[in-house]
Design a protein around this motif. Structure first.
Motif, PDB file in Angstrom:
ATOM      1  N   ASP A 401      -0.687 -10.122   0.814  1.00 45.21           N
ATOM      2  CA  ASP A 401       0.570 -10.126   0.073  1.00 45.21           C
ATOM      3  C   ASP A 401       1.732 -10.129   1.058  1.00 45.21           C
ATOM      4  OD1 ASP A 401       1.525  -7.384   0.691  1.00 45.21           O
ATOM      5  OD2 ASP A 401      -0.312  -6.816  -0.369  1.00 45.21           O
ATOM      6  N   GLY A 405       3.577  -3.746   3.282  1.00 45.80           N
ATOM      7  CA  GLY A 405       2.392  -3.379   4.061  1.00 45.80           C
ATOM      8  C   GLY A 405       1.984  -1.951   3.754  1.00 45.80           C
ATOM      9  N   ILE A 406       0.898  -1.525   4.423  1.00 42.64           N
ATOM     10  CA  ILE A 406       0.377  -0.179   4.163  1.00 42.64           C
ATOM     11  C   ILE A 406       1.030   0.792   5.146  1.00 42.64           C
ATOM     12  CG2 ILE A 406      -1.699   1.246   4.109  1.00 42.64           C
ATOM     13  CD1 ILE A 406      -3.048  -1.743   3.785  1.00 42.64           C
ATOM     14  N   LEU A 414      -6.523   5.370   2.265  1.00 45.18           N
ATOM     15  CA  LEU A 414      -6.547   4.263   1.316  1.00 45.18           C
ATOM     16  C   LEU A 414      -7.750   4.256   0.374  1.00 45.18           C
ATOM     17  CD1 LEU A 414      -4.299   2.261   1.389  1.00 45.18           C
ATOM     18  CD2 LEU A 414      -5.708   0.725   2.712  1.00 45.18           C
ATOM     19  N   PHE A 419      -6.087   8.720  -4.104  1.00 47.76           N
ATOM     20  CA  PHE A 419      -4.934   8.494  -3.230  1.00 47.76           C
ATOM     21  C   PHE A 419      -4.092   7.382  -3.836  1.00 47.76           C
ATOM     22  CE2 PHE A 419      -2.838   5.905   0.006  1.00 47.76           C
ATOM     23  CZ  PHE A 419      -1.934   6.847   0.468  1.00 47.76           C
ATOM     24  N   THR A 420      -2.880   7.724  -4.197  1.00 48.81           N
ATOM     25  CA  THR A 420      -1.974   6.719  -4.742  1.00 48.81           C
ATOM     26  C   THR A 420      -0.542   7.040  -4.338  1.00 48.81           C
ATOM     27  OG1 THR A 420      -1.174   5.613  -6.725  1.00 48.81           O
ATOM     28  CG2 THR A 420      -1.772   7.927  -6.985  1.00 48.81           C
ATOM     29  N   THR A 421       0.265   6.011  -4.164  1.00 47.50           N
ATOM     30  CA  THR A 421       1.689   6.226  -3.883  1.00 47.50           C
ATOM     31  C   THR A 421       2.495   5.742  -5.080  1.00 47.50           C
ATOM     32  OG1 THR A 421       1.737   4.087  -2.786  1.00 47.50           O
ATOM     33  CG2 THR A 421       1.480   6.012  -1.377  1.00 47.50           C
ATOM     34  N   LYS A 422       1.745   5.436  -6.140  1.00 43.06           N
ATOM     35  CA  LYS A 422       2.430   4.894  -7.327  1.00 43.06           C
ATOM     36  C   LYS A 422       2.795   6.010  -8.295  1.00 43.06           C
ATOM     37  CE  LYS A 422      -0.001   0.748  -6.441  1.00 43.06           C
ATOM     38  NZ  LYS A 422      -1.157  -0.089  -6.718  1.00 43.06           N
ATOM     39  N   LEU A 428      -3.877   5.428 -10.566  1.00 40.30           N
ATOM     40  CA  LEU A 428      -4.670   6.659 -10.471  1.00 40.30           C
ATOM     41  C   LEU A 428      -5.211   6.838  -9.057  1.00 40.30           C
ATOM     42  CD1 LEU A 428      -6.782   6.661 -13.730  1.00 40.30           C
ATOM     43  CD2 LEU A 428      -5.187   8.422 -12.987  1.00 40.30           C
ATOM     44  N   GLY A 429      -5.115   5.795  -8.248  1.00 45.42           N
ATOM     45  CA  GLY A 429      -5.649   5.892  -6.889  1.00 45.42           C
ATOM     46  C   GLY A 429      -7.155   5.760  -6.857  1.00 45.42           C
ATOM     47  N   LEU A 432      -9.133   1.205  -5.155  1.00 43.61           N
ATOM     48  CA  LEU A 432      -9.728   0.885  -3.855  1.00 43.61           C
ATOM     49  C   LEU A 432     -10.990   1.704  -3.612  1.00 43.61           C
ATOM     50  CD1 LEU A 432      -6.610   0.425  -1.543  1.00 43.61           C
ATOM     51  CD2 LEU A 432      -8.145  -1.317  -2.452  1.00 43.61           C
ATOM     52  N   TYR A 433     -10.983   2.946  -4.074  1.00 44.02           N
ATOM     53  CA  TYR A 433     -12.161   3.793  -3.926  1.00 44.02           C
ATOM     54  C   TYR A 433     -13.368   3.155  -4.629  1.00 44.02           C
ATOM     55  CZ  TYR A 433     -15.284   7.637  -5.194  1.00 44.02           C
ATOM     56  OH  TYR A 433     -16.390   8.415  -5.421  1.00 44.02           O
ATOM     57  N   ALA A 456       0.269  -6.670   3.512  1.00 41.00           N
ATOM     58  CA  ALA A 456      -1.078  -6.106   3.700  1.00 41.00           C
ATOM     59  C   ALA A 456      -2.135  -7.190   3.523  1.00 41.00           C
ATOM     60  CB  ALA A 456      -1.311  -4.988   2.700  1.00 41.00           C
ATOM     61  N   PHE A 458      -6.275  -7.448   2.721  1.00 40.11           N
ATOM     62  CA  PHE A 458      -7.554  -6.803   2.417  1.00 40.11           C
ATOM     63  C   PHE A 458      -8.660  -7.836   2.613  1.00 40.11           C
ATOM     64  CE2 PHE A 458      -4.668  -3.855   0.628  1.00 40.11           C
ATOM     65  CZ  PHE A 458      -5.307  -2.623   0.709  1.00 40.11           C
TER      66      PHE A 458
HETATM   67  N1  ADP Z   1      -1.424  -4.403  -0.943  1.00 40.81           N
HETATM   68  C1  ADP Z   1      -0.999  -3.157  -0.675  1.00 40.81           C
HETATM   69  N2  ADP Z   1       0.118  -2.939   0.051  1.00 40.81           N
HETATM   70  C2  ADP Z   1       0.558  -1.694   0.323  1.00 40.81           C
HETATM   71  N3  ADP Z   1      -0.078  -0.578  -0.066  1.00 40.81           N
HETATM   72  C3  ADP Z   1      -1.219  -0.728  -0.789  1.00 40.81           C
HETATM   73  C4  ADP Z   1      -1.743  -2.007  -1.122  1.00 40.81           C
HETATM   74  N4  ADP Z   1      -2.883  -1.831  -1.821  1.00 40.81           N
HETATM   75  C5  ADP Z   1      -3.048  -0.512  -1.933  1.00 40.81           C
HETATM   76  N5  ADP Z   1      -2.074   0.171  -1.319  1.00 40.81           N
HETATM   77  C6  ADP Z   1      -1.902   1.620  -1.235  1.00 40.81           C
HETATM   78  O1  ADP Z   1      -3.126   2.228  -1.539  1.00 40.81           O
HETATM   79  C7  ADP Z   1      -2.990   3.130  -2.636  1.00 40.81           C
HETATM   80  C8  ADP Z   1      -4.276   3.210  -3.402  1.00 40.81           C
HETATM   81  O2  ADP Z   1      -4.576   2.008  -4.062  1.00 40.81           O
HETATM   82  P1  ADP Z   1      -5.582   2.031  -5.266  1.00 40.81           P
HETATM   83  O3  ADP Z   1      -6.800   2.748  -4.842  1.00 40.81           O
HETATM   84  O4  ADP Z   1      -5.753   0.670  -5.792  1.00 40.81           O
HETATM   85  O5  ADP Z   1      -4.891   2.979  -6.330  1.00 40.81           O
HETATM   86  P2  ADP Z   1      -3.577   2.711  -7.202  1.00 40.81           P
HETATM   87  O6  ADP Z   1      -3.356   1.238  -7.240  1.00 40.81           O
HETATM   88  O7  ADP Z   1      -3.937   3.291  -8.528  1.00 40.81           O
HETATM   89  O8  ADP Z   1      -2.490   3.463  -6.525  1.00 40.81           O
HETATM   90  C9  ADP Z   1      -1.810   2.596  -3.399  1.00 40.81           C
HETATM   91  O9  ADP Z   1      -1.181   3.602  -4.168  1.00 40.81           O
HETATM   92  C10 ADP Z   1      -0.927   2.112  -2.273  1.00 40.81           C
HETATM   93  O10 ADP Z   1      -0.203   3.166  -1.691  1.00 40.81           O
END
Ligand code: ADP
Ligand code: MG
Length: 470
Positions: A401, A405-406, A414, A419-422, A428-429, A432-433, A456, A458
């Protein structure tokens, strides 16, 4: 006799006369004449006195030894008594007939009975009646095997109520090595068990909460899936509907026309009717209409098939399939629900196949693409790039994207659950898990990095498939 001058002597015994003093002793006492005259008599006395001296010395030595043994014994007894008294664990010593010989203060406190009243009682009488058989069994096994550990038994407390203990029971032996009874040590189970139980309950609650959250994430994923499917299905279905309406209308007109023919209408009247009913247009239209309807129905049925696969039952087995189509479907679904004007540039070679469970790949891709979109929230023209390259026996599929970035401290966490920053309600974080776990399950790998020119990336590594034709 050896030199005993350095020995500590008991206070009540005096140092005996030294043997070399015997002759002068005899002379001073003036007893020489009593046993006969001259040298011979004196010698006999000396001999007697020396004998006495030796016997006396031996006595002293024995006494010293005895005293030492006594002191050691007293010390050992005092130690035993203090250990007995200060032990927090309950302790009972039984004779070979399983009768109580000694108990410690802790056991007295639990049972509310003194050692004197317990002494000689059957050991089993300390326990709740329902434990009688278990107590007998423990005693028998200790006698047979030497020791038994971790027996859960209930002592009768001061009120006669059962109080649970964990008991260890060992056989003891006399100085000839014969079985002399058993020693039983026990620790209250109540505290331990209560602590364990509450820990267990807390753990269970946590697990349930976690399961609940995972379930929520799965429901959210399912929601996205259903929304995608609904969107996809809507098109062909409305297509089929419109066509069917037209066909129905056409059918009525054809019927009217055929009935007129049947009623004998002919010539100009029939031709006029044919024109009025637009029979010729209808006839030309029927085939494309039917084709279109069939296509719509086929598309609907394909979507349903996709849905079946993508509803990702846990037992899905890996298969060889073309990567491109799954990438396209996943991208379509996420992007269509998002209703924003983003671009997804897909550079996956046609015919490139992987060996994996199709539904799992779809699910992982939906998560990655959704995250990429979230990362570019607010960007008027978000761009997602998806490409795939072969690398040995693997295919590396990258989702990139152009977001921020991360964050450096996020990189470590991650793939951790929750773990979430949303904001609440947005993430819900678990995405990715769960994706990481899915990838691992089929021998793949999911890794995250920041692109050198921003955003970022992946990378999902998948085993390459055998089939390689479009
Ligand atoms: N493409 C990305 N760019 C930046 N940060 C990301 C990206 N994908 C994931 N993250 C970080 O990883 C965290 C965890 O992602 P995820 O496990 O999918 O949970 P969620 O999407 O519910 O927050 C996100 O909250 C975000 O902080
Ligand atoms: Mg996510």
């Amino acid at each position: 006799m050896g030199n005993r001058s350095d020995r500590k002597r008991p206070p009540m015994l005096k140092q005996p006369a030294r043997p070399e003093d015997s002759r002068s002793l005899v002379a001073r006492a003036g007893v020489a004449g009593a046993l006969g005259d001259g040298e011979a008599g004196e010698d006999a006395w000396i001999e007697v006195i020396q004998k006495m001296d030796a016997v006396y010395a031996e006595l002293v030595e024995n006494q010293v030894e005895l005293e030492a043994k006594n002191a050691a014994l007293e010390e050992a007894q005092a130690l035993m008594a203090s250990v007995f008294a200060s032990m927090a664990d309950v302790l009972a010593v039984c004779d070979r007939g399983n009768r109580i010989a000694r108990v410690n203060r802790a056991l007295e406190a639990v049972t509310g009975r003194h050692e004197a009243s317990l002494s000689g009682e059957p050991f089993a009488s300390l326990f709740a009646t329902e434990n009688a058989a278990a107590v007998d069994d423990m005693l028998a096994r200790a006698r047979e095997d030497g020791a038994v550990t971790d027996c859960e038994l209930s002592l009768r407390d001061t009120a006669g109520a059962p109080s649970p203990f964990v008991m260890n029971c060992s056989a003891r032996f006399d100085h000839k090595g014969r079985f002399a009874g058993v020693v039983v040590v026990g620790r209250p189970l109540g505290e331990l068990r209560r602590a364990y139980k509450s820990l267990n309950a807390a753990h269970r609650e946590l697990q349930e909460a976690q399961q609940h959250l995972i379930f929520s994430e799965k429901m959210a994923a399912l929601g996205r899936l259903v929304a995608g499917v609904a969107h996809e299905l809507n098109n062909p279905i409305s297509f089929v509907f419109a066509n069917m309406h037209a066909l129905k209308k056409y059918g009525l007109r054809i019927r009217t026309y055929l009935e007129a023919m049947n009623d004998g209408v002919s010539g100009d009247a029939l031709a006029a009717l044919r024109k009025e009913l637009k029979i010729d247009r209808i006839l030309a239209d029927i085939e494309p209409l039917l084709d279109g309807t069939l296509e719509g129905a086929t598309r609907a049925s394909e979507i349903v098939q996709d849905l079946r696969r993508f509803s990702a039952n846990q037992t899905e087995t890996p298969e060889d399939f073309e990567l491109l189509r799954v990438v396209q479907t996943a991208a379509n679904w996420v992007v269509k629900i998002a209703r924003s004007r983003q671009d997804v540039a897909i550079h996956v070679p046609e015919g490139l196949s992987v060996h994996a469970p199709r539904g799992a790949i779809h699910q992982i891709l939906v998560n990655l693409i959704q995250n990429a979109l979230d990362a570019m929230d607010g960007d008027p023209h978000p761009l997602i790039e998806i490409d795939a390259t072969e690398d040995g026996g693997f295919v590396a599929l990258r989702v990139r994207d152009h977001g921020p970035g991360i964050a450096p401290d996020g990189m470590q966490k991650l793939f951790e659950p929750f773990f979430t920053t949303k904001p609440v309600g947005k993430g819900l974080g678990l995405g990715l898990y769960l994706s990481f776990g899915l990838a691992q399950d089929f021998g793949g790998r999911l890794a995250a990095a920041n692109h050198e020119s921003g955003g970022a990336v992946f990378t999902l590594s998948l085993p390459k498939g055998a089939w390689h034709g479009a």
